[in-house]
Design a protein around this motif. Structure first.
Motif, mmCIF file in Angstrom:
data_model
loop_
_atom_site.group_PDB
_atom_site.id
_atom_site.type_symbol
_atom_site.label_atom_id
_atom_site.label_comp_id
_atom_site.label_asym_id
_atom_site.label_seq_id
_atom_site.Cartn_x
_atom_site.Cartn_y
_atom_site.Cartn_z
ATOM 1 N N PHE A 198 0.877 -1.287 0.076
ATOM 2 C CA PHE A 198 -0.291 -0.077 0.208
ATOM 3 C C PHE A 198 0.754 1.367 0.117
ATOM 4 C CE2 PHE A 198 -2.211 -3.570 1.552
ATOM 5 C CZ PHE A 198 -3.453 -3.480 0.918
ATOM 6 N N GLY A 199 1.971 0.932 -0.553
ATOM 7 C CA GLY A 199 2.905 2.243 -0.612
ATOM 8 C C GLY A 199 2.402 3.439 -1.586
ATOM 9 N N ASP A 200 1.759 2.978 -2.587
ATOM 10 C CA ASP A 200 1.217 4.084 -3.321
ATOM 11 C C ASP A 200 -0.111 4.317 -2.806
ATOM 12 O OD1 ASP A 200 0.559 5.650 -5.353
ATOM 13 O OD2 ASP A 200 0.760 4.522 -6.897
ATOM 14 N N ARG A 201 -0.404 5.273 -2.177
ATOM 15 C CA ARG A 201 -1.578 5.639 -1.483
ATOM 16 C C ARG A 201 -2.502 6.266 -2.374
ATOM 17 N NH1 ARG A 201 -0.489 9.595 1.879
ATOM 18 N NH2 ARG A 201 1.785 9.558 1.641
ATOM 19 N N ARG A 202 -2.306 6.426 -3.802
ATOM 20 C CA ARG A 202 -3.297 6.800 -4.496
ATOM 21 C C ARG A 202 -4.130 5.831 -5.144
ATOM 22 N NH1 ARG A 202 0.885 9.095 -8.893
ATOM 23 N NH2 ARG A 202 1.403 7.096 -8.466
ATOM 24 N N LYS A 203 -3.580 4.532 -4.957
ATOM 25 C CA LYS A 203 -4.336 3.548 -5.651
ATOM 26 C C LYS A 203 -5.895 3.332 -5.177
ATOM 27 C CE LYS A 203 -3.699 -1.419 -6.704
ATOM 28 N NZ LYS A 203 -4.890 -2.104 -6.008
ATOM 29 N N ASP A 204 -6.628 3.189 -6.063
ATOM 30 C CA ASP A 204 -8.059 3.211 -5.998
ATOM 31 C C ASP A 204 -8.684 4.452 -5.278
ATOM 32 O OD1 ASP A 204 -8.231 0.634 -6.788
ATOM 33 O OD2 ASP A 204 -7.737 -0.250 -4.788
ATOM 34 N N ARG A 460 -10.491 -1.061 2.684
ATOM 35 C CA ARG A 460 -11.140 -2.793 2.883
ATOM 36 C C ARG A 460 -9.992 -3.515 2.296
ATOM 37 N NH1 ARG A 460 -17.268 -1.785 1.292
ATOM 38 N NH2 ARG A 460 -17.959 -1.846 3.283
ATOM 39 N N GLU A 461 -9.170 -3.113 1.380
ATOM 40 C CA GLU A 461 -8.137 -4.009 0.901
ATOM 41 C C GLU A 461 -7.075 -4.213 1.745
ATOM 42 O OE1 GLU A 461 -6.711 -3.177 -2.949
ATOM 43 O OE2 GLU A 461 -5.221 -5.068 -3.001
ATOM 44 N N ARG A 462 -6.830 -3.080 2.319
ATOM 45 C CA ARG A 462 -5.581 -3.200 3.414
ATOM 46 C C ARG A 462 -6.072 -4.212 4.523
ATOM 47 N NH1 ARG A 462 -3.348 -0.214 7.402
ATOM 48 N NH2 ARG A 462 -0.918 0.300 7.202
ATOM 49 N N ALA A 463 -7.553 -3.943 5.126
ATOM 50 C CA ALA A 463 -7.729 -4.732 6.279
ATOM 51 C C ALA A 463 -7.822 -6.262 6.129
ATOM 52 C CB ALA A 463 -9.174 -4.196 6.497
ATOM 53 N N VAL A 464 -7.977 -6.478 4.713
ATOM 54 C CA VAL A 464 -8.259 -7.955 4.428
ATOM 55 C C VAL A 464 -6.678 -8.240 4.137
ATOM 56 C CG1 VAL A 464 -8.708 -9.466 2.495
ATOM 57 C CG2 VAL A 464 -10.475 -7.982 3.174
ATOM 58 N N THR A 465 -5.931 -7.553 3.617
ATOM 59 C CA THR A 465 -4.657 -8.128 3.157
ATOM 60 C C THR A 465 -4.020 -8.123 4.561
ATOM 61 O OG1 THR A 465 -4.521 -6.928 1.017
ATOM 62 C CG2 THR A 465 -2.379 -7.541 2.077
ATOM 63 N N ILE A 466 -3.923 -7.238 5.227
ATOM 64 C CA ILE A 466 -3.100 -7.184 6.760
ATOM 65 C C ILE A 466 -3.627 -7.892 7.771
ATOM 66 C CG2 ILE A 466 -1.952 -5.784 8.552
ATOM 67 C CD1 ILE A 466 -1.648 -3.558 6.427
ATOM 68 N N GLY A 467 -4.937 -7.970 7.912
ATOM 69 C CA GLY A 467 -5.738 -8.728 8.916
ATOM 70 C C GLY A 467 -6.111 -8.168 10.004
ATOM 71 N N ILE A 472 -14.725 -0.024 7.739
ATOM 72 C CA ILE A 472 -15.573 0.578 6.855
ATOM 73 C C ILE A 472 -17.231 -0.015 7.319
ATOM 74 C CG2 ILE A 472 -16.429 1.406 4.529
ATOM 75 C CD1 ILE A 472 -13.897 2.344 4.984
ATOM 76 N N ASN A 473 -18.184 0.840 7.299
ATOM 77 C CA ASN A 473 -19.341 0.258 7.278
ATOM 78 C C ASN A 473 -19.840 -0.601 6.374
ATOM 79 O OD1 ASN A 473 -20.643 1.945 9.701
ATOM 80 N ND2 ASN A 473 -20.117 3.764 8.338
ATOM 81 N N VAL A 474 -20.764 -1.771 6.742
ATOM 82 C CA VAL A 474 -20.943 -2.876 5.978
ATOM 83 C C VAL A 474 -21.531 -2.381 4.697
ATOM 84 C CG1 VAL A 474 -21.105 -4.726 7.621
ATOM 85 C CG2 VAL A 474 -23.073 -3.050 7.052
ATOM 86 N N SER A 475 -22.330 -1.287 4.775
ATOM 87 C CA SER A 475 -23.111 -0.972 3.219
ATOM 88 C C SER A 475 -23.205 0.493 2.905
ATOM 89 C CB SER A 475 -24.333 -1.518 3.171
ATOM 90 O OG SER A 475 -24.964 -1.050 4.313
ATOM 91 N N PHE A 476 -23.542 0.753 1.902
ATOM 92 C CA PHE A 476 -23.788 2.449 1.692
ATOM 93 C C PHE A 476 -24.771 2.794 2.446
ATOM 94 C CE2 PHE A 476 -26.148 5.532 -0.606
ATOM 95 C CZ PHE A 476 -25.358 6.463 -0.939
#
Ligand SMILES: Cc1cc2nc3c(=O)[nH]c(=O)nc-3n(C[C@H](O)[C@H](O)[C@H](O)COP(=O)(O)OP(=O)(O)OC[C@H]3O[C@@H](n4cnc5c(N)ncnc54)[C@H](O)[C@@H]3O)c2cc1C
Length: 615
Positions: A198-204, A460-467, A472-476
């Motif tokens: 996640f070094g490139d914090r611009r991603k997504d 979300r991706e960071r939380a899953v990857t790192i554990g 983030i709230n579950v839904s919109f």
């Protein structure tokens, strides 16, 4: 202090628009000039222009006439052209390469001409103070004020961004041996660790800008840009505007990461110490009970240790400690890493989360705090308000904490510093009420910007990857419910405190949310003159919401980027991508633009001017 970047003429901004009426804002935020001052200012700008009463607000936001009163026909055609282009997928996907290619084959002059008549002209106000002034004053005539952002961004490849981040984490000089870096709980520990992926914090992330640490000199330059932006706000908006800033521009992100880790660790421990009290704002402990409470939890700390640790927390006049207060870190003579300690509940000791910093690094950390302080001080001296942007969750506890500290220092007479609350976070409302409570108890003005949040996919991706748990709230829908809960609490606070002590900006493009806020004001009987809430949208987006709000007397702001064409291309690239992601909203804007163009160009075939567009 303002930069002389050399201005150039822009299309359209001085073209007389169809009606020359002024929609004066009687509904400004609490810290703005009074209604009469504002009206007088407007009359000064355009002597002899007739002022009319505010229009009623049509909350369907379907009226093309109300949406585009302020725009010339050429500007409408340009807007439609730009939105059409952003609907074309391959073009958006490769936009930055295409722009660079065009720059090469057209040459500078032709490229600038094309950009001014398309993306740049639509989304950016101009290059400098002189070129942005007409845009700002014209919007103001229609009740729409400005948040200025000097939007020059460095254009770099992903690998380069990752390398920069890695270097900024690696190169902090240390002294002696590394102190254990484990903290209170595993979740807390991993969330605040650097992760290469996640070094490139611009991603997504398309709706927010990213700064990468380069050097202390670069941080000073960023600070100068923010100070100049404050000067430009002062110069161009008669004190009605805001400057937007990001704290990641002002120092090594690693400091924010570690500070966040300490604050979260302290909060966890604090919650354990005060577990019996369920109401978060009533959680307090007496300072004389602190070391015995920690000892009871298996952390045998001396009185001195616990005193030092809780320097970060607050000791009120009654000797009670709550989630706030630190003695002024800027004045601290001791090395700052001493304060980066948290209790390790498993091992039963206080531990440092930072390696022992070298004197240079300690100076860097102090420099960062000083830069933040200088910006807030300059804003207060200039009578300009500052919005501090919210960023990633692993920096946000520190960003929010530093912002509250600035609020506490500079919001005594009026709201100068505004904090941002991201409602996609599960803990958004909890954090919001802790800060509101502090402002009430210490009687300073509370300024806040409420947003949904710009970093969802990355978080979300960071939380899953790192554990660790997804923050983030579950839904919109859950995010929307959180947004409404924060607005409800803010509006209750408006009623509770003296007029003007709470200022809220609902920064959103969501029409339902805008309608919710408008209705809430009505339900609570909060009058326009109470100046409690305002709205924020980006320049070039959602004009059909911003302008009807402004023309109806609601306080509304456009986030106005400025900077030379070649240096704002990354900003424009993000705007193009963001528009692709919100197709339904863009579809409505295109429909309204087409309807208005038809009304103006083919008045006899365009149908009834009064009727709204069917969507
Ligand atoms: C003036 C201004 C200032 C801003 N400042 C900041 C800032 O400081 N920090 C920041 O982070 N952002 C900031 N933003 C961006 C903002 O947070 C949103 O990303 C953007 O405005 C889109 O949200 P919306 O309410 O306008 O639109 P909507 O389209 O109604 O909402 C989209 C947003 O909803 C949330 N969402 C979408 N799907 C889900 C889901 N499945 N689960 C949970 N949540 C979901 C996400 O936050 C997403 O961005 C700012 C925006 C504006 C206009």
């Amino acid at each position: 202090m303002s930069k002389n970047l050399g201005s150039f003429s822009r299309i359209d901004t001085n073209v007389p628009v169809k009606s020359r009426t002024i929609f004066t804002s009687s509904f400004a935020l609490s810290s703005e000039p009074t209604v009469n001052q504002l009206n007088n200012e407007n009359e000064k700008v355009l002597p002899g222009v007739k002022r009319i009463d505010f229009l009623p607000l049509d909350t369907s936001f379907n009226s093309s006439e109300e949406a585009y009163k302020s725009k010339s026909t050429a500007e409408l055609a340009r807007a439609l052209f730009v939105f059409q282009l952003t609907s074309f997928d391959p073009l958006v996907k490769h936009n930055i390469q295409i722009l660079k290619f065009l720059r090469r084959i057209f040459g500078k002059r032709l490229f600038h001409y094309v950009m001014e008549h398309s993306f740049y002209g639509h989304f950016v106000a101009g290059a400098d103070l002189h070129s942005i002034k007409p845009v700002i004053s014209r919007n103001m005539q229609y009740g729409v004020k400005s948040i200025l952002d000097y939007s020059v961004e460095e254009d770099m490849e992903e690998e380069q961004a990752k390398n920069k981040t890695k270097m900024s984490y690696d190169e902090i000089p240390m002294e002696g041996s590394l102190v254990s870096q484990s903290t209170g709980s595993r979740a807390n520990e991993v969330q605040y660790e650097y992760h290469e992926k996640f070094g490139d914090r611009r991603k997504d992330v398309v709706s927010a800008r990213t700064y990468f640490y380069d050097s202390e000199a670069q941080c000073n330059k960023n600070m100068m840009n923010f100070l100049e932006c404050i000067d430009v706000v002062k110069e161009t908006t008669d004190g009605t505007g805001f400057a937007a800033i990001k704290l990641t521009a002002l120092g090594r992100p690693k400091f924010l990461l570690n500070m966040s880790r300490v604050l979260t660790g302290m909060k966890e421990t604090f919650e354990k110490l005060t577990a019996k009290e369920t109401d978060i704002v009533l959680k307090r402990i007496r300072s004389d009970m602190l070391s015995s409470s920690l000892t009871h939890m298996g952390i045998p700390v001396s009185r001195d240790d616990s005193k030092q640790w809780f320097t970060w927390l607050d000791v009120s006049d009654q000797g009670e400690i709550d989630l706030y207060t630190w003695s002024n870190l800027l004045k601290m003579q001791k090395p700052l890493h001493n304060f980066f300690t948290v209790p390790n509940l498993e091992e039963g000791k206080l531990e440092s989360v930072l390696p022992r910093l070298s004197p240079e690094s300690d100076t860097e950390l102090k420099n960062m705090l000083e830069r933040i302080n200088k910006i807030a001080e300059h804003a207060a001296d200039s009578g300009v308000r500052v919005l501090v942007d919210a960023e990633q969750t692993y920096f946000q506890p520190a960003i929010s904490r530093l912002t509250m500290e600035m609020m506490r220092n500079f919001n005594k007479e009026k709201a100068v510093v505004f904090n941002t609350y991201q409602c996609y976070l599960k803990n958004a409302h909890d954090n919001f009420i802790i800060d509101l409570d502090l402002a009430r108890r210490e009687n300073f003005h509370f300024g806040c910007k409420v947003v949904r949040g710009a970093y969802m996919d990355q978080e979300r991706e960071r939380a899953v990857t790192i554990g660790y748990e997804d923050p983030i709230n579950v839904s919109f829908e859950a995010t929307t419910a959180m947004y409404e809960k924060v607005i409800d609490t803010a509006m209750k606070e408006v009623k509770l405190r003296q007029p003007g002590a709470v200022a809220v900006m609902a920064a959103t493009h969501n029409e339902d949310t805008v309608r919710y806020c408008v209705q809430k004001l009505k339900d609570l009987g909060i009058k326009r003159e109470d100046k409690a809430i305002c709205f924020g949208q980006l320049l070039g987006m959602c004009d059909h919401v911003s302008f009807p709000l402004g023309q109806s007397g609601y306080s509304v702001y456009k986030y106005v980027p400025y900077g030379p064409i070649d240096e704002v291309l990354p900003y424009l690239s993000r705007r193009a991508m963001e528009n692709r992601g919100i197709l339904a909203k863009v579809k409505k804007e295109k429909k309204l633009l087409r309807a208005e163009l038809k009304n103006r160009l083919l008045p006899n075939r365009g149908g009834n001017r009064q009727s709204n567009v069917k969507l």
